[in-house]
Enzyme design. Structure first.
Site, PDB file in Angstrom:
ATOM      1  N   SER A   1      52.005  25.046  25.969  1.00 37.88           N
ATOM      2  CA  SER A   1      52.849  25.334  24.991  1.00 37.88           C
ATOM      3  C   SER A   1      53.331  23.951  24.131  1.00 37.88           C
ATOM      4  CB  SER A   1      54.258  25.452  25.946  1.00 37.88           C
ATOM      5  OG  SER A   1      55.411  25.486  25.072  1.00 37.88           O
TER       6      SER A   1
ATOM      7  N   HIS B   1      61.508  12.871  18.925  1.00 34.88           N
ATOM      8  CA  HIS B   1      62.300  12.515  17.830  1.00 34.88           C
ATOM      9  C   HIS B   1      62.786  11.070  18.025  1.00 34.88           C
ATOM     10  CE1 HIS B   1      62.215  16.722  16.397  1.00 34.88           C
ATOM     11  NE2 HIS B   1      62.591  17.197  17.629  1.00 34.88           N
TER      12      HIS B   1
ATOM     13  N   CYS C   1      53.442  25.945  30.567  1.00 33.16           N
ATOM     14  CA  CYS C   1      52.984  27.013  31.432  1.00 33.16           C
ATOM     15  C   CYS C   1      52.424  26.522  32.647  1.00 33.16           C
ATOM     16  CB  CYS C   1      52.521  28.372  30.936  1.00 33.16           C
ATOM     17  SG  CYS C   1      51.087  28.121  30.220  1.00 33.16           S
TER      18      CYS C   1
END
Length: 143
Positions: A67, A72, A87
């Site tokens: 994934s 940030h 996953c």
């Protein structure tokens, strides 16, 4: 289940690390291998400016076969937010401790969820379940 989703909101982080695009790049470049994931592209990191001068920072993402991992940072607020969605299972506690240590966070909020409760990981098994459900529906109609 599809898989685990870890989010970390870290406060009081090392400002020098938060504003260093190369540090964030290296963090994203190394983390997948450390937690047993498969990096499928180099990280993409960049510095940005927010609407308010203090909202500038560094953001980055690395796509993994399982994934993604994203970050940030907000250096003026000594804050960073990290998101790992996969996953594939990974050691949540060890991963969180590693990230918190790497950014030298004084405090943090850790959230964890298992996503995709009904995600069909095994297509053959899913077909069998659907076929059984159809057979039940058909037998109810006949009665």
């Amino acid at each position: 289940m599809f898989g685990p989703h870890l989010t970390l909101d870290m406060y009081g982080c090392n400002k020098k690390k938060l504003k260093d695009v190369n540090f964030v790049y290296n963090f994203l470049d190394e983390l997948p291998n450390i937690i047993g994931m498969t990096k499928i592209m180099p990280p993409y990191t960049f510095s940005y400016s927010g609407l308010k001068p203090e909202d500038w920072g560094v953001s980055g993402i690395v796509l993994i076969a399982e994934s993604h991992i994203s970050i940030h940072t907000f250096p003026e607020k000594n804050f960073a937010s990290v998101d790992i969605f996969s996953c594939k299972d990974f050691d949540i506690e060890t991963t969180a401790e590693l990230i918190i240590s790497k950014f030298e966070a004084k405090t943090y909020e850790k959230n964890f969820a298992m996503r995709g409760r009904h995600f069909p990981k095994d297509i053959q098994r899913t077909r069998q379940i659907i076929e059984l459900e159809r057979q039940k529906e058909t037998s109810l109609i006949k009665i």
